[in-house]
Every structure is written in C-alpha cells, then in structure tokens.
Scaffold this motif. Structure first.
Motif, PDB file in Angstrom:
ATOM      1  N   MET A  59       0.828  -1.210   0.000  1.00 24.76           N
ATOM      2  CA  MET A  59       0.000   0.000   0.000  1.00 24.76           C
ATOM      3  C   MET A  59       0.861   1.259   0.000  1.00 24.76           C
ATOM      4  SD  MET A  59      -3.056  -0.886   2.675  1.00 24.76           S
ATOM      5  CE  MET A  59      -4.184  -2.254   2.405  1.00 24.76           C
ATOM      6  N   THR A  60       1.948   1.232   0.762  1.00 23.13           N
ATOM      7  CA  THR A  60       2.841   2.388   0.817  1.00 23.13           C
ATOM      8  C   THR A  60       3.413   2.708  -0.552  1.00 23.13           C
ATOM      9  OG1 THR A  60       3.415   1.825   3.101  1.00 23.13           O
ATOM     10  CG2 THR A  60       4.888   3.312   1.928  1.00 23.13           C
ATOM     11  N   TYR A  61       3.908   1.680  -1.245  1.00 26.22           N
ATOM     12  CA  TYR A  61       4.470   1.909  -2.571  1.00 26.22           C
ATOM     13  C   TYR A  61       3.392   2.297  -3.577  1.00 26.22           C
ATOM     14  CZ  TYR A  61       9.369   0.798  -1.995  1.00 26.22           C
ATOM     15  OH  TYR A  61      10.698   0.864  -1.658  1.00 26.22           O
ATOM     16  N   CYS A  62       2.206   1.752  -3.430  1.00 26.78           N
ATOM     17  CA  CYS A  62       1.119   2.111  -4.336  1.00 26.78           C
ATOM     18  C   CYS A  62       0.771   3.594  -4.196  1.00 26.78           C
ATOM     19  CB  CYS A  62      -0.104   1.241  -4.053  1.00 26.78           C
ATOM     20  SG  CYS A  62      -1.468   1.478  -5.205  1.00 26.78           S
ATOM     21  N   VAL A  63       0.664   4.077  -2.959  1.00 28.89           N
ATOM     22  CA  VAL A  63       0.363   5.493  -2.733  1.00 28.89           C
ATOM     23  C   VAL A  63       1.493   6.374  -3.248  1.00 28.89           C
ATOM     24  CG1 VAL A  63       0.023   7.226  -0.939  1.00 28.89           C
ATOM     25  CG2 VAL A  63      -1.175   5.048  -0.792  1.00 28.89           C
ATOM     26  N   ALA A  64       2.742   5.969  -3.000  1.00 29.22           N
ATOM     27  CA  ALA A  64       3.885   6.764  -3.462  1.00 29.22           C
ATOM     28  C   ALA A  64       3.928   6.836  -4.985  1.00 29.22           C
ATOM     29  CB  ALA A  64       5.182   6.162  -2.913  1.00 29.22           C
ATOM     30  N   PHE A  65       3.670   5.721  -5.653  1.00 29.65           N
ATOM     31  CA  PHE A  65       3.682   5.715  -7.117  1.00 29.65           C
ATOM     32  C   PHE A  65       2.548   6.554  -7.695  1.00 29.65           C
ATOM     33  CE2 PHE A  65       6.246   1.647  -7.058  1.00 29.65           C
ATOM     34  CZ  PHE A  65       7.334   2.188  -7.719  1.00 29.65           C
ATOM     35  N   LEU A  66       1.353   6.420  -7.141  1.00 34.88           N
ATOM     36  CA  LEU A  66       0.219   7.178  -7.669  1.00 34.88           C
ATOM     37  C   LEU A  66       0.390   8.677  -7.436  1.00 34.88           C
ATOM     38  CD1 LEU A  66      -2.783   4.878  -6.643  1.00 34.88           C
ATOM     39  CD2 LEU A  66      -1.812   5.201  -8.911  1.00 34.88           C
ATOM     40  N   SER A  67       0.934   9.045  -6.276  1.00 38.96           N
ATOM     41  CA  SER A  67       1.188  10.457  -6.013  1.00 38.96           C
ATOM     42  C   SER A  67       2.202  11.022  -6.999  1.00 38.96           C
ATOM     43  CB  SER A  67       1.691  10.627  -4.577  1.00 38.96           C
ATOM     44  OG  SER A  67       2.005  11.976  -4.307  1.00 38.96           O
ATOM     45  N   LEU A  68       3.217  10.241  -7.327  1.00 41.29           N
ATOM     46  CA  LEU A  68       4.227  10.691  -8.286  1.00 41.29           C
ATOM     47  C   LEU A  68       3.652  10.768  -9.694  1.00 41.29           C
ATOM     48  CD1 LEU A  68       7.117  11.366  -9.133  1.00 41.29           C
ATOM     49  CD2 LEU A  68       7.621   8.914  -9.093  1.00 41.29           C
ATOM     50  N   ALA A  69       2.861   9.761 -10.086  1.00 37.51           N
ATOM     51  CA  ALA A  69       2.301   9.751 -11.440  1.00 37.51           C
ATOM     52  C   ALA A  69       1.323  10.901 -11.652  1.00 37.51           C
ATOM     53  CB  ALA A  69       1.596   8.415 -11.696  1.00 37.51           C
ATOM     54  N   ALA A  70       0.549  11.253 -10.614  1.00 39.27           N
ATOM     55  CA  ALA A  70      -0.436  12.316 -10.759  1.00 39.27           C
ATOM     56  C   ALA A  70       0.208  13.692 -10.910  1.00 39.27           C
ATOM     57  CB  ALA A  70      -1.377  12.320  -9.551  1.00 39.27           C
ATOM     58  N   GLN A  71       1.458  13.861 -10.444  1.00 34.68           N
ATOM     59  CA  GLN A  71       2.099  15.172 -10.476  1.00 34.68           C
ATOM     60  C   GLN A  71       3.270  15.261 -11.442  1.00 34.68           C
ATOM     61  OE1 GLN A  71       2.348  16.947  -6.278  1.00 34.68           O
ATOM     62  NE2 GLN A  71       2.316  14.764  -5.836  1.00 34.68           N
ATOM     63  N   GLY A 580     -10.345  17.693 -21.148  1.00 37.03           N
ATOM     64  CA  GLY A 580     -10.344  16.242 -21.130  1.00 37.03           C
ATOM     65  C   GLY A 580     -11.236  15.658 -20.055  1.00 37.03           C
ATOM     66  N   LEU A 581     -11.116  14.343 -19.894  1.00 33.52           N
ATOM     67  CA  LEU A 581     -11.936  13.635 -18.910  1.00 33.52           C
ATOM     68  C   LEU A 581     -11.603  14.053 -17.488  1.00 33.52           C
ATOM     69  CD1 LEU A 581     -14.047  11.436 -18.331  1.00 33.52           C
ATOM     70  CD2 LEU A 581     -12.190   9.746 -18.392  1.00 33.52           C
ATOM     71  N   GLU A 666      -6.132   8.240 -10.948  1.00 31.70           N
ATOM     72  CA  GLU A 666      -7.429   7.966 -10.314  1.00 31.70           C
ATOM     73  C   GLU A 666      -8.027   6.658 -10.820  1.00 31.70           C
ATOM     74  OE1 GLU A 666      -6.422  10.673 -11.666  1.00 31.70           O
ATOM     75  OE2 GLU A 666      -7.068  12.497 -10.630  1.00 31.70           O
ATOM     76  N   GLY A 667      -7.843   6.369 -12.112  1.00 28.70           N
ATOM     77  CA  GLY A 667      -8.368   5.127 -12.666  1.00 28.70           C
ATOM     78  C   GLY A 667      -7.687   3.907 -12.088  1.00 28.70           C
ATOM     79  N   VAL A 668      -6.357   3.954 -11.963  1.00 24.86           N
ATOM     80  CA  VAL A 668      -5.633   2.817 -11.381  1.00 24.86           C
ATOM     81  C   VAL A 668      -6.045   2.609  -9.931  1.00 24.86           C
ATOM     82  CG1 VAL A 668      -3.342   1.987 -10.728  1.00 24.86           C
ATOM     83  CG2 VAL A 668      -3.690   3.045 -12.962  1.00 24.86           C
ATOM     84  N   LEU A 669      -6.176   3.686  -9.171  1.00 26.68           N
ATOM     85  CA  LEU A 669      -6.601   3.571  -7.778  1.00 26.68           C
ATOM     86  C   LEU A 669      -8.000   2.981  -7.675  1.00 26.68           C
ATOM     87  CD1 LEU A 669      -6.141   4.136  -4.775  1.00 26.68           C
ATOM     88  CD2 LEU A 669      -7.011   6.447  -5.151  1.00 26.68           C
ATOM     89  N   THR A 670      -8.899   3.395  -8.549  1.00 29.93           N
ATOM     90  CA  THR A 670     -10.265   2.868  -8.520  1.00 29.93           C
ATOM     91  C   THR A 670     -10.287   1.375  -8.805  1.00 29.93           C
ATOM     92  OG1 THR A 670     -11.119   5.016  -9.249  1.00 29.93           O
ATOM     93  CG2 THR A 670     -12.563   3.115  -9.509  1.00 29.93           C
ATOM     94  N   LEU A 671      -9.503   0.935  -9.774  1.00 29.82           N
ATOM     95  CA  LEU A 671      -9.459  -0.491 -10.100  1.00 29.82           C
ATOM     96  C   LEU A 671      -8.892  -1.307  -8.944  1.00 29.82           C
ATOM     97  CD1 LEU A 671      -8.259  -0.392 -13.820  1.00 29.82           C
ATOM     98  CD2 LEU A 671     -10.562  -0.878 -12.969  1.00 29.82           C
ATOM     99  N   ILE A 672      -7.858  -0.796  -8.287  1.00 29.68           N
ATOM    100  CA  ILE A 672      -7.260  -1.532  -7.176  1.00 29.68           C
ATOM    101  C   ILE A 672      -8.240  -1.651  -6.014  1.00 29.68           C
ATOM    102  CG2 ILE A 672      -5.435  -1.444  -5.441  1.00 29.68           C
ATOM    103  CD1 ILE A 672      -3.642  -0.157  -7.549  1.00 29.68           C
TER     104      ILE A 672
END
Length: 688
Positions: A59-71, A580-581, A666-672
């Motif tokens: 979960m820690t790495y998932c949050v870190a990756f998503l935060s980086l990808a979003a910015q 965009g979306l 947001e899409g990756v987080l929703t799927l997970i």
C-alpha cells in the motif's frame, strides 16, 4: 455398573493441556509444535505479521507511485513548473519521449505491481520478492530522474522500507534460512522505526522553536506544518494542560522510548512499538505527513508478532484476503507454566478458549509502567510550570548509544543462534551492511542537530555520501521542519489571484490557488488531504515563510503564465485540469475561473497571514491580516517574460497532454480498490 457420565469438550481440553498434548476440533489428538527460540524471531509466531506487513508495504508503494504519477507532468513536463534543462538526466530523452511520461509511465506501472500485491494476486505472491525488488528499483529511478522536489523525507523512508521488505519477504517459503532472513528484516524494521522516531523528536526538542519544549505545539500546528488538518482548531480552544499532556506524551514516546523497540525481549519491545504506533497516528491526525505515516506503521507491524495481529485483525478478514491463518486451536498445547514475557515454557504464545491469541500479561504490565513513568515526569513539569530546558547534545547521543547497544546485542545473539551456511552468511553480511549505513546516517543526523561531537572524517563523509547515492540509507532530519516556529501574527501563506470581468461591469479578483488551502475571506476550513502530498502547494508554502521575498523563483512565473492563459500542466496542479476527462471529474463548470475568459486581465501573488478566529459567534474559521501584494502582472508582461531563454524549456521537448487530460492515477486507484473489495466481500463470503 453405573454408566460413565459424558465428558465435556472443555474438560477434555483441560486434561490434554495438562498432559502437554493438543486436541483438534473433531477430538483428534495433535502433536504439540514447539518452535525454537530465536533472538530475532522472538518467542511468538509471525505468520499473520508477515502477511499484514506485506500488504502495508505494498500500500505504501502504491500510494507513493500514484502520487508521483499524478504530479509528474505538472512538475517535470515541458509546460511544468520544473521543465528539463540540458544538465538534467531526464533531458536525455526529452526529444524522443515526453519528460513527464519518463516518470509517470514507470510510476503507473509500479502502482499496478503494488496494487497486485495489495490484492494478494496468486502469481504476484509467488514472486513477491522479485516484484518488491522491481518496485524499489522503479521508485529509485523515478526519484533520481526527478529534477526537483524529489526526494523528500517521505521518499527516503519509502526507499529504506523497500530494502527492509526484501529481507521480510523471504519468510514466505517457511525454511529455516528464510525465517532467519525474515528475522533480520524485522531487526532492520525496528532500526528504521527507531531512527525515524528518534530523529524527528530530537530535532524538535533541540531546534530553535520553543513550541515543542513548552508542549503547546499541538495548538500551533497550523503554523508548524505545510498541510495541517482541521484537528488543531479543536485544540486551539482546549484547556492548556491536557494539550500539554498529549504533546509531552508524543515526545516521551518518540524520544525516550524509541530505543526500546530494539530490545531483544518482546515484553519490552512490544509495548514500545505499540506506543510508537500511537504517536504516528497522532502525527497523521494533526497534519498530512504523506507516505511517512504508512512507512512507520509498516515497520511497526513487522516488529509485532501474531499475539498483536491476532487480536487486531479478524481471522475471517485475513482468510478472505488470502492469508493462510493456521488453526490456533489445533496448533499446539496450552500449558500453565509461563515465562517472563507471557509465553509458555516452550516459547509458544498462549491462546484463549476461542483460539484468539492472547497478549501476554507482561506486555500490559510494562505498558502501564511506561504510562505511569510519563505521568510522574509530566506531574513534575506541571508543578514547575516552566518550559522544558533545551537539552544539550549529550542527551540525544546517550539515547542513540543505548539504541546502538540494544541493536548490537540483538544482532550478535541472532548471528550466534543462526548457525552456519552460505545463505545465512550472505544474509548476515547484507543485514549488517544496511544497519551500518543507517548507523552512519544516524551520526550525520545527530551532527546536524547540534555541535560536532565527533571530529570530521573524510572517510565517513565519503561513506555517508555513497550510502545516500545508493539509497541504502538517508539522513532523516529536516532542517526546514526544525526551523519552523509559530508567530504571534499567524500563519504565513501565498495566494494567487486573477482579475476577471470587463470595463463595463468592472474587474474583480478571484482566488485561483485555494484548492488545498483556505481562502483569504476565512470562511472555509482547512482541507483534508491524506496521504497524497501536493508538492507544488508545499513548495508555495515554503516560499511564503521567507518574509523578505524580493525575487520570485522561475517556477512561480511559469505557474502565473499558465493560470493567466489557462494552459500548461503546472497551473493545473494548483487549480484543476483545463480539459479532457480529468476536467469533468475535478472541475466545477460553474466556478468563476472556469467561466472566465482567457487570458485573464491580470494576475497577482498575495502574501498574507491568518490565525484561528477567536470570535465564537463568527462564521469564519480564520482572521486574515497583514496582506501584501508581492507581484502583479498583465498577460503581455508575462508573455514577454516567458520568452527569455532561461524560462523556455529545452528545444524539441515533447509535451504529453494526454497525461493531464486523462485521470490515469485515479483510474488505477479505482481499479485496485474495486478489486480488493471484490476479493474481501464477494470471494471472501464464498470461502467462509
């Protein structure tokens, strides 16, 4: 001649327990398992602990990756706040691959890998060690490629936790060598937990600010943290003595009790770790700490055995999640003979009549002793009514020395008990290298907080720099956090405003960057952001702390230009997506900025201070004062300024608008989240 009276199951269990033999659910007699004592493995079992720790680390790495990808695109893209420059590593591919995509795409891939481990996909569980090593490598590369705002303290913790996870994940095979590696991983987890807690508390006690030493920091948290939460508002009006008691408890736990998480006996380490969890939760309740909170909880989870996790987590939940929870009723005998730390004579932790793992009595006695000890210290403080004296550098050095001695005792005992073998030798040397790097950086942290108690050594300096570059260990102190101090005038902030309207109707200024902070009117509360860290907002707050801002940095003008013309990825990080979306998800179509014509008639940056509103009859949260305009520009002025050579991105830089217009993170987080709920609720109910 009389028939025998039926014997109840409970009577049978008592008889079998007295004879040292365990009985199963169907009356089957089972051979009691007698696990060996291990100085690192402890006296308990770690099946559930290993499973829960793996989920938390994923979960820690998932949050870190998503935060980086979003910015990534807004920070490092061609139209970002920090576009690639010729000397940047990311610039080597800028003419082939969009620089934002160089960071965002691997981050999204890492988030998918981490999400598969969160869900406990069977294939990923089989190769969990390789996948965690791959995730660590991806985050390592992303942090090194980022030209600015990376790495911060939370990134250091995420990378160090990944190295600890490599040792922890070897415990899934069940072999003796794998269990030894798992024990070394728990030792490194306790070491990281100590360093993170101790350094944070030390810099607060030794720093120049008196808010922590007079134990009123919880009432001033809106000025000490860049992203405070609404909870400090309640403490602002709370009685002073309870606030001081809670603040003092946090410092007592993180500064004085943190070495005990390395104690080689569980009846000392377990209460200290549980109190560290309490201190970490207090941190997350007052301010957004990003992934640092998740890392601390993960390390604490690794140190605690199944006696804690068995009482915290539901067995049905763990089984639905994919944990092969052993039957506690059939796992071994229950004897009345107790050891010092609450286990039986064979080292097995006691279970209750329902099969739940019981916490040993020594755990509660030591925990209550810690609380009484703090109560006595706080009573002495309250009686004097004075501020805590600023400790000299000898006190943190003595506390750190105690932790080092406990760590050496625990590690050497484990090496002696581990036996021989090539695999164990490699594990011992690997664990020793990681621990030594952490010890070296701990010395660096202590030297940064006070006078140099050790003579400067070029060899140590080169070794510390090598450990930092390899991301094996990092300095965990924060010079900016230690220097923060509340002001009687209030919290300093920056707000960007834009001019809308026309000459016929008149012009008005609207706020453009109030996405994660209250407005200047003071009628909106503090936003709840957790654990996502908006780095550009934090950098804007850091800029506001310098009251003598004369020349704004170049990234500010890039943001002002993007907000004025309604374009650019950097401006979208501070407001909302422009198209965009993603804009349909995050943008209010009726908002004044969304309806305003672009370019705006003007834009300005306002520096101001705000404090909590003391009038209980007012509807405002804040009272704003000391408002100053730092910069104001028209569209043509910004366009001319952005045409300068130093402000333009590299020639041939490829933009990536699709990263901004599509809500990929947001899409990756929703799927997970959807897959996890499906596994726990739908598939879990079928299994149970």
């Amino acid at each position: 001649s009389e028939p025998l009276a039926p014997v109840s199951r409970s009577t049978q269990r008592i008889a079998f327990a007295e004879s040292g033999v365990a009985m199963g659910k169907r009356g089957k007699v089972l051979q009691a398992r007698v696990p060996k004592r291990d100085p690192l493995l402890g006296v308990g079992e770690f099946e559930m602990s290993c499973f829960v720790t793996r989920r938390l680390l994923a979960m820690t790495y998932c949050v870190a990756f998503l935060s980086l990808a979003a910015q990534a695109e807004g920070l490092f893209g061609c139209s970002g706040a920090f576009p690639p420059m010729p000397n940047d590593t990311i610039a080597m591919l800028a003419d082939v691959v969009p620089p934002g995509a160089v960071v965002a795409v691997p981050a999204l891939f890492g988030a998918v890998l981490a999400g598969s481990l969160v869900i406990a996909v069977e294939f990923c569980e089989r190769y969990a060690g390789f996948i965690f090593a791959l995730m660590w490598g991806i985050y390592f590369c992303c942090v090194d490629l980022a030209p600015a705002l990376y790495p911060w303290r939370e990134d250091h913790l995420v990378l160090e936790a990944g190295i600890v996870g490599v040792f922890l994940l070897n415990g899934s095979s069940g072999t003796s060598g794998a269990k030894h590696a798992q024990g070394i991983g728990r030792f490194l987890a306790a070491w990281l937990l100590f360093r993170a807690s101790f350094v944070c508390a030390g810099e607060r006690l030794i720093g120049p600010c008196d808010a922590w030493r007079d134990l009123t920091a919880f009432q001033e948290m809106q000025e000490l943290e860049p992203l405070p939460l609404p909870l400090p508002w309640f403490f602002q009006y709370a009685p002073r003595l309870p606030v001081q008691a809670l603040c003092g408890l946090k410092l007592f736990i993180q500064f004085l009790l943190s070495p005990l998480v390395l104690a080689p006996v569980s009846f000392l380490s377990a209460p200290a770790v549980v109190l560290q969890i309490f201190a970490v939760l207090m941190d997350s309740a007052f301010a957004n700490k990003g992934c640092a909170v998740l890392v601390m909880l993960t390390m604490a989870s690794a140190v605690l055995d199944d006696s804690f996790h068995g009482s915290l987590w539901s067995e049905g939940l763990l089984q639905s999640w994919g944990c092969a929870v052993s039957d506690r009723e059939d796992s071994g005998a229950e004897t009345e003979e107790q050891t010092q730390d609450g286990s039986d004579s064979n080292g097995k932790v006691q279970n209750d009549s329902n099969g739940k793992v019981k916490s040993p009595p020594a755990f509660w006695r030591v925990l209550i002793f810690f609380i009484y000890a703090y109560g006595a210290l706080f009573a002495a403080f309250a009686r004097t009514g004075m501020t805590l004296p600023k400790p000299s550098w000898e006190l943190p050095v003595c506390v750190a020395a105690l932790a080092v001695l406990l760590a050496l005792w625990k590690f050497v005992s484990a090496v002696i008990a581990g036996g021989c073998g090539a695999q164990r030798t490699v594990l011992v040397f690997g664990g020793w290298a990681v621990w030594s790097a952490g010890l070296l950086l701990l010395v660096v942290d202590l030297q940064s907080q006070g006078p140099h108690f050790m003579p400067a050594s070029p060899t140590l300096a080169r070794a510390a720099q090598a450990a930092i570059e390899l991301h094996v260990a990092h300095p965990l102190h924060s010079a900016s956090e230690a220097a923060r101090c509340p002001s009687k005038k209030g919290r300093a902030d920056l707000m960007i405003q834009g001019a809308i309207g026309s000459q016929e109707t008149g012009f008005s200024w609207i706020e453009l960057t109030s996405h994660y902070q209250p407005n200047i009117k003071g009628d909106s509360r503090q936003k709840v952001v957790q654990p996502y860290t908006p780095r550009l907002d934090v950098e804007l707050w850091n800029l506001a702390q310098n009251q003598d801002v004369k020349v704004l940095p170049p990234w500010v003008y890039r943001v002002l230009h993007g907000l004025t013309f309604g374009e650019g990825a950097a401006a979208q990080l501070l407001t909302h997506p422009f198209g965009g979306l993603a804009s349909q998800l995050h943008t209010d179509p009726k908002g004044p900025y969304a309806k305003a014509e672009k370019p705006l008639h003007g834009i300005r940056m306002v520096w101001y201070r705000r404090r909590w509103e003391n009038d209980t009859h007012s509807n405002s949260w804040w009272s704003v004062n000391d408002v100053q305009v730092l910069a104001q520009a028209a569209p043509q002025d910004l366009k001319a300024y952005m045409s300068r050579p130093e402000m333009e991105a590299m020639p041939g830089c490829l933009p990536a608008p699709w990263l901004v217009e599509l809500p990929l993170a947001e899409g990756v987080l929703t799927l997970i989240v959807a897959a996890l709920l499906w596994k726990l609720i739908v598939q879990g109910s079928a299994k149970n």
